[in-house]
Design an enzyme around this catalytic site. Structure first.
Site, PDB file in Angstrom:
ATOM      1  N   PHE A  45       0.766  -1.400   0.046  1.00  0.00           N
ATOM      2  CA  PHE A  45      -0.043  -0.071  -0.097  1.00  0.00           C
ATOM      3  C   PHE A  45       0.861   1.103   0.092  1.00  0.00           C
ATOM      4  O   PHE A  45       1.951   1.299   0.406  1.00  0.00           O
ATOM      5  CB  PHE A  45      -0.853   0.100   1.245  1.00  0.00           C
ATOM      6  CG  PHE A  45      -0.200   0.430   2.458  1.00  0.00           C
ATOM      7  CD1 PHE A  45       0.042   1.349   3.077  1.00  0.00           C
ATOM      8  CD2 PHE A  45       0.308  -0.825   3.176  1.00  0.00           C
ATOM      9  CE1 PHE A  45       0.725   1.875   4.456  1.00  0.00           C
ATOM     10  CE2 PHE A  45       0.838  -0.832   4.515  1.00  0.00           C
ATOM     11  CZ  PHE A  45       1.289   0.397   4.990  1.00  0.00           C
ATOM     12  N   CYS A  46       0.187   2.319  -0.282  1.00  0.00           N
ATOM     13  CA  CYS A  46       0.790   3.662  -0.147  1.00  0.00           C
ATOM     14  C   CYS A  46      -0.181   4.656  -0.132  1.00  0.00           C
ATOM     15  O   CYS A  46      -1.278   4.406   0.294  1.00  0.00           O
ATOM     16  CB  CYS A  46       1.724   4.130  -1.404  1.00  0.00           C
ATOM     17  SG  CYS A  46       0.803   3.857  -3.125  1.00  0.00           S
ATOM     18  N   THR A  47      -0.065   5.962  -0.341  1.00  0.00           N
ATOM     19  CA  THR A  47      -1.013   6.921   0.156  1.00  0.00           C
ATOM     20  C   THR A  47      -2.229   6.929  -0.813  1.00  0.00           C
ATOM     21  O   THR A  47      -3.327   6.956  -0.361  1.00  0.00           O
ATOM     22  CB  THR A  47      -0.151   8.315   0.054  1.00  0.00           C
ATOM     23  OG1 THR A  47       0.681   8.456   1.022  1.00  0.00           O
ATOM     24  CG2 THR A  47      -1.338   9.496   0.336  1.00  0.00           C
TER      25      THR A  47
END
Length: 256
Positions: free
Chosen positions: A178-180
């Site tokens: 995941f990331c932003t």
């Protein structure tokens, strides 16, 4: 004061005539209360904007007219009294997200995008490998339980970190990441599949932004978030405290 929404966006679709796209967007958006940054590269588009919500269809049409395809607006803040941006910057870049790679990968071959609900249910298992593809500052502010941070300062450092973290892992092992807002996982997922040979890569579609929106609007009552801390979204700017747990940064929208 005017209430504005704030959205991040990216799309990996070839853009042949960037000058034409820049001019068209300036023509359609410059005289409106639309602020933010739009980065236009041969590989695609990336950025963040704020605008009154009643302009959402106009902004979407402006993207469609400029690029010839739809750009999904991933709303991080739906109702703020102040924009995190000071102006509208529409610019050409070498890459939608600078990665430091000496050759491009197939960004469409980057693993499975799973929605927020599926992510929430899947990551309940503490034995999973869940990678936080953001930088150290962001990870320290907040992350999903049991996530492994890449511990980078810039996105360009991700490749050597992934190499060392996953060196001894079976290539059939599912890897969650995941990331932003999702863009970093497109590139990191492509690297895992095409360079490291992992067969089962799963990305949180829309990133933490989409997960927090799901929790706020669509999750069953009393659902407990698996994300602890604060999500860092818009760089060097601030939104009012009423704008939830979103802190300001544009890491997914920078060229670092």
């Amino acid at each position: 004061s005017i209430s504005v929404a704030v959205a991040t966006f990216f799309t990996f679709e070839p853009i042949a005539n960037r000058d034409q796209a820049v001019n068209k967007l300036k023509e359609d958006l410059n005289n409106l209360p639309v602020l933010g940054t739009i980065n236009i590269a041969p590989e695609g588009v990336n950025g963040g904007l704020s605008f009154p919500r009643d302009l959402q269809n106009h902004v979407a049409q402006a993207f469609r007219d400029a690029f010839g395809f739809d750009v999904f607006l991933n709303f991080a803040v739906e109702d703020s009294t102040r924009s995190p941006y000071l102006s509208l910057l529409i610019r050409k870049k070498d890459k939608a997200l600078a990665d430091g790679l000496d050759h491009s990968l197939d960004w469409s071959n980057c693993g499975e995008a799973i929605d927020a609900e599926a992510w929430h249910n899947s990551t309940a298992n503490s034995d999973l490998i869940v990678l936080d593809c953001r930088n150290t500052y962001e990870s320290n502010l907040g992350s999903f339980y049991n996530a492994i941070p890449l511990a980078t300062e810039t996105f360009r450092e991700s490749w050597s970190k992934l190499d060392s973290l996953l060196n001894d892992q079976c290539r059939d092992q599912p890897i969650f990441m995941f990331c932003t807002g999702g863009i970093r996982c497109i590139k990191a997922g492509a690297y895992l599949k095409q360079c490291l040979g992992f067969a089962d890569v799963r990305r949180l579609d829309g990133g933490i932004v989409a997960y927090e929106r799901w929790l706020a609007h669509d999750a069953p009552p009393q659902t407990q978030s698996r994300f602890s801390g604060e999500n860092f979204v818009f760089d060097r700017r601030s939104l009012p405290p009423s704008s939830s747990s979103v802190i300001s940064t544009t890491s997914d929208n920078s060229n670092d």
